[in-house]
Design a protein around this motif. Structure first.
Motif, mmCIF file in Angstrom:
data_model
loop_
_atom_site.group_PDB
_atom_site.id
_atom_site.type_symbol
_atom_site.label_atom_id
_atom_site.label_comp_id
_atom_site.label_asym_id
_atom_site.label_seq_id
_atom_site.Cartn_x
_atom_site.Cartn_y
_atom_site.Cartn_z
ATOM 1 N N GLN A 16 11.050 -1.842 4.512
ATOM 2 C CA GLN A 16 11.737 -0.715 5.138
ATOM 3 C C GLN A 16 11.899 0.444 4.156
ATOM 4 O O GLN A 16 11.754 1.611 4.522
ATOM 5 C CB GLN A 16 13.098 -1.157 5.684
ATOM 6 C CG GLN A 16 12.993 -2.033 6.914
ATOM 7 C CD GLN A 16 14.350 -2.432 7.464
ATOM 8 O OE1 GLN A 16 15.395 -2.151 6.862
ATOM 9 N NE2 GLN A 16 14.359 -3.098 8.599
ATOM 10 N N GLU A 19 8.547 2.174 3.725
ATOM 11 C CA GLU A 19 8.266 3.046 4.871
ATOM 12 C C GLU A 19 9.050 4.354 4.778
ATOM 13 O O GLU A 19 8.561 5.419 5.151
ATOM 14 C CB GLU A 19 8.588 2.314 6.174
ATOM 15 C CG GLU A 19 7.607 1.197 6.506
ATOM 16 C CD GLU A 19 8.041 0.363 7.697
ATOM 17 O OE1 GLU A 19 9.089 0.701 8.317
ATOM 18 O OE2 GLU A 19 7.353 -0.621 8.013
ATOM 19 N N SER A 20 10.271 4.276 4.252
ATOM 20 C CA SER A 20 11.091 5.487 4.134
ATOM 21 C C SER A 20 10.529 6.452 3.100
ATOM 22 O O SER A 20 10.837 7.648 3.120
ATOM 23 C CB SER A 20 12.544 5.127 3.778
ATOM 24 O OG SER A 20 12.656 4.735 2.420
ATOM 25 N N VAL A 27 11.987 10.783 -3.166
ATOM 26 C CA VAL A 27 12.677 10.025 -2.116
ATOM 27 C C VAL A 27 14.172 10.083 -2.404
ATOM 28 O O VAL A 27 14.625 9.718 -3.492
ATOM 29 C CB VAL A 27 12.199 8.564 -2.072
ATOM 30 C CG1 VAL A 27 12.844 7.823 -0.904
ATOM 31 C CG2 VAL A 27 10.683 8.492 -1.971
ATOM 32 N N ASP A 31 17.020 9.442 2.523
ATOM 33 C CA ASP A 31 15.788 8.853 3.061
ATOM 34 C C ASP A 31 15.897 7.328 3.095
ATOM 35 O O ASP A 31 15.517 6.683 4.078
ATOM 36 C CB ASP A 31 14.570 9.247 2.212
ATOM 37 C CG ASP A 31 14.285 10.745 2.278
ATOM 38 O OD1 ASP A 31 14.597 11.367 3.310
ATOM 39 O OD2 ASP A 31 13.764 11.280 1.282
ATOM 40 N N ILE A 32 16.395 6.762 2.004
ATOM 41 C CA ILE A 32 16.496 5.305 1.918
ATOM 42 C C ILE A 32 17.515 4.771 2.919
ATOM 43 O O ILE A 32 17.276 3.765 3.594
ATOM 44 C CB ILE A 32 16.845 4.871 0.476
ATOM 45 C CG1 ILE A 32 15.677 5.224 -0.452
ATOM 46 C CG2 ILE A 32 17.149 3.384 0.409
ATOM 47 C CD1 ILE A 32 15.967 5.056 -1.918
ATOM 48 N N ASN A 34 18.339 6.130 5.730
ATOM 49 C CA ASN A 34 17.706 6.205 7.039
ATOM 50 C C ASN A 34 16.748 5.042 7.255
ATOM 51 O O ASN A 34 16.639 4.497 8.355
ATOM 52 C CB ASN A 34 16.942 7.523 7.207
ATOM 53 C CG ASN A 34 17.848 8.664 7.637
ATOM 54 O OD1 ASN A 34 18.986 8.441 8.043
ATOM 55 N ND2 ASN A 34 17.349 9.883 7.532
ATOM 56 N N GLY A 35 16.061 4.667 6.182
ATOM 57 C CA GLY A 35 15.098 3.578 6.290
ATOM 58 C C GLY A 35 15.740 2.242 6.565
ATOM 59 O O GLY A 35 15.214 1.439 7.343
#
Length: 198
Positions: A16, A19-20, A27, A31-32, A34-35
């Motif tokens: 995951q 992917e983020s 990053v 972002d993390i 959200n992932g």
């Protein structure tokens, strides 16, 4: 406190995070989050621990302290029964280069496979209900000590290992791992106190 789509082991979590990071040069914490899901308290603690442990990332000055603040804010909100995680923008916009993040994730793949074979629902009462809140309080104490850990050599790695173990205990509902995490915390605390006193 589990939500649909939450990872149930470390390999799922690493995927995951990967992917983020897709398509970005840097990053951010946002972002993390959200992932892994903005309602995923356990995975956020696990991510903070993993990043603190990962070579090239956790060694960046200030990163362990920032991650400690994320853990502190996240679990404070868990204790107050918030449904989603709120992180102030001055933390959520902090970022690391994508290449360093991906190298750290690659390094973590092998230990993740090993740990996933040995973790799972055990002594669940220690990872749910009151046990979950006790883990949250201990993790918050580790997070508060992160600035001091940046001064004492290798202690931030111990703090990262403790947070990783607690995060994985929450994700996998593994009470036995929670006991191991508590032991790691005590050893790291002793190292920090000894290092500061010396």
């Amino acid at each position: 406190m589990r939500n649909n789509g939450d990872p149930t082991n470390m390999q799922q979590l690493l995927e995951q995070i990967r992917e983020s990071a897709a398509g970005a040069t840097r990053v951010s914490v946002h972002d993390i989050l959200n992932g892994v899901g903005e309602r995923s308290f356990g995975p956020v603690v696990l991510v903070a621990g993993l990043i603190t442990l990962a070579p090239l990332i956790g060694d960046i000055p200030g990163v362990p302290t920032i991650l400690g603040l994320v853990v502190l804010l996240t679990l404070g909100q868990l204790l107050f029964h918030r449904r989603t995680i709120w992180i102030p923008s001055w933390i959520s916009q902090r970022s690391v280069p994508q290449d360093k993040l991906l190298k750290g994730l690659d390094w973590l793949q092998k230990p993740a496979r090993f740990l996933d074979r040995w973790t799972g629902p055990r002594l669940v009462f220690l990872a749910d209900g009151p046990g979950l809140y006790m883990m949250a309080i201990i993790c918050m104490l580790v997070a508060l000590a992160m600035p001091a850990m940046e001064v004492v050599p290798f202690s931030a790695n111990g703090g990262g290992a403790a947070l990783t173990a607690f995060g994985l205990a929450i994700v996998a509902r593994d009470g036995l791992l929670a006991i191991v995490a508590t032991s790691l915390t005590l050893v790291t605390g002793w190292l920090v106190v000894t290092g500061l006193a010396g």
